[in-house]
Design an enzyme around this catalytic site. Structure first.
Site, short mmCIF file in Angstrom:
data_model
loop_
_atom_site.label_atom_id
_atom_site.label_comp_id
_atom_site.label_asym_id
_atom_site.label_seq_id
_atom_site.Cartn_x
_atom_site.Cartn_y
_atom_site.Cartn_z
N HIS A 186 0.81 -1.22 0.00
CA HIS A 186 0.00 0.00 0.00
C HIS A 186 0.85 1.27 0.00
CE1 HIS A 186 0.31 -0.36 4.53
NE2 HIS A 186 0.37 0.97 4.45
N ASP A 218 0.24 -7.65 1.38
CA ASP A 218 0.60 -6.24 1.54
C ASP A 218 2.11 -6.05 1.57
OD1 ASP A 218 0.15 -3.53 1.69
OD2 ASP A 218 -0.06 -3.50 3.87
N SER A 308 4.78 2.52 7.90
CA SER A 308 4.47 1.38 7.04
C SER A 308 5.65 1.00 6.18
CB SER A 308 3.28 1.68 6.13
OG SER A 308 2.09 1.28 6.72
#
Length: 460
Positions: A186, A218, A308
């Site tokens: 993402h 992911d 992230s």
């Protein structure tokens, strides 16, 4: 299916099922974090499981309350960066917000900070190793975090993505001397559609391209166009050897503050976490469009938007996980907040290695497949009731079918790991290799038995 939250007047996302709402720590025009209520886990007592039989029960989407903007954030983060995020479809990039749920696991949506166009006390040492840099701690019970940070800081990078729809940012971890960097899907999902990816290391910035992406876990790998001579790969640990309570450090680019480190402990292992992102609707092997299920490492080390794709390391500086998601208080609560509340999640490094090795080799990844649909259920043996993954159906000629698993069985463990729900089984299967032989403990007609299954490759 929802998408990443936009900025300004972007509408809220509805919650679902019986779980609380997840909040998106997005960025407003003055870098104020704006929580959005996200979907929570499907009701484990409703709906059929995955058509491909990964074992997750999927319920209908419910309607949740509207989101509201949070008060202006204080501190340097409000002035340093207006917004960071990934997945430019509607605008997310940094993390995945997740909420604590019930027996069905944890659920949430990718969150981000993003901008759109409209607006130690012991003696320790650091030494080189075959695969990177390692730390020799003088006192394992009282780690010298200064030494750990020194060892890993050059192996963690800041990533920025720019497209016609906006910009976003996250973190990445250097895997090898060829310039391959692992991050979250993402974070870079929009970079392949006319966007550009830039990787910053200290005061230098390099262009990068996507090697391969795997939306269903992911994870993604990008590669530097020009590899600096002093590039330092991180040393990989073994997530199968982790213990609850062990000290850890998270390092990354939260809210654009590159090179930030935080410390905490491993709070739990094999935590079933369900996250959902609009950009992952074509996820191969996910249990429904846009749904990612991870058997995650839970940590108390503070993780915020922008972390992230960054590193979760042990005191020896070994990578044990890729930070990917956070838990948030309900945005319907007066105490709602979208930053860290000390419950973050990371993808275990052993799973990261399985996926990144494949992405580097071929640009694609295969996923282990069991061949059942499940819901969270219970089974009773000798008067004791246990929660597990209740098998609703078994796909013909699947690994489960060939091993003798039947409809009505309740799976309560895989190898030595307890299975607590349908989502728990999904995450555990997803973490294993194609062709790996696992032992499932099932309860059938009040009796417990062990069944060995050789996992095959998913057709999706």
């Amino acid at each position: 299916q929802g998408q990443y939250p936009g900025q300004g007047q972007q509408g809220p996302y509805a919650g679902q099922g019986q779980y609380p709402n997840a909040s998106y720590p997005g960025q407003g025009q003055s870098a104020n974090r704006a929580p959005y209520p996200g979907p929570a886990a499907p009701n484990p007592s409703q709906g059929a499981g995955s058509a491909q039989g990964f074992g997750s029960s999927q319920g209908s989407w419910g309607q949740g309350p509207s989101g509201q903007y949070a008060p202006p954030a204080s501190g340097p983060a409000t002035t340093t960066q207006r917004g960071r995020g990934t997945g430019m479809k509607a605008g997310a990039v940094a993390l995945v917000a997740v909420l604590a749920a019930g027996a069905g696991g944890l659920s949430g949506w990718a969150v981000s900070s993003q901008t759109q166009n409209d607006a130690a006390t012991t003696s320790s040492s650091v030494a080189p190793s075959a695969s990177g840099t390692r730390v020799i701690q003088g006192n394992a019970s009282n780690p010298d975090w200064t030494a750990t940070a020194k060892a890993v800081s050059n192996s963690v990078v800041s990533i920025s993505v720019k497209t016609g729809q906006g910009t976003g940012a996250g973190s990445g971890v250097v895997l090898n001397a060829k310039g391959d960097i692992v991050t979250n899907n993402h974070v870079v999902a929009a970079g392949g559609s006319g966007g550009t990816i830039a990787v910053s290391m200290g005061d230098k910035t390099y262009e990068a391209t996507i090697v391969g992406t795997d939306p269903s876990t992911d994870l993604a790998v990008i590669r530097l166009g020009q590899v600096p001579k002093d590039l330092t790969p991180i040393t990989l640990g073994n997530s199968d050897q982790l213990a609850v309570g062990a000290p850890v450090m998270a390092i990354g680019n939260p809210l654009g503050l590159s090179g930030s480190v935080t410390t905490g402990i491993i709070s739990a292992l094999n935590r079933p976490v369900t996250t959902s992102t609009g950009d992952q609707g074509q996820a191969s092997g996910s249990d429904s469009a846009g749904v990612v299920v991870t058997s995650a490492i839970q940590t108390s080390a503070p993780i915020n938007p922008g972390n992230s794709g960054g590193a979760l390391v042990n005191a020896d500086g070994q990578l044990i996980g890729i930070n990917s998601s956070i838990a948030s208080l309900s945005s319907g609560s007066s105490n709602s907040q979208s930053g860290s509340i000390g419950i973050g999640f990371a993808i275990p490094v052993n799973q990261v290695k399985i996926i990144t090795d494949q992405l580097i080799a071929s640009g694609k990844a295969r996923h282990a497949y069991l061949g059942v649909t499940t819901a969270t259920g219970t089974a009773t043996v000798a008067g004791v009731t246990t929660t597990g993954a209740s098998v609703r159906s078994v796909q013909a000629d699947s690994p489960a079918d060939r091993a003798g698993i039947r409809e009505g069985d309740v799976v309560i463990s895989m190898n030595s790991t307890t299975v607590t729900s349908g989502e728990s089984l999904v995450g555990l299967v997803r973490s294993r290799k194609v062709g790996e032989r696992v032992t499932l403990t099932v309860v059938r007609d009040g009796s417990q038995q062990k069944i060995q299954v050789t996992l095959a490759a998913s057709a999706r």
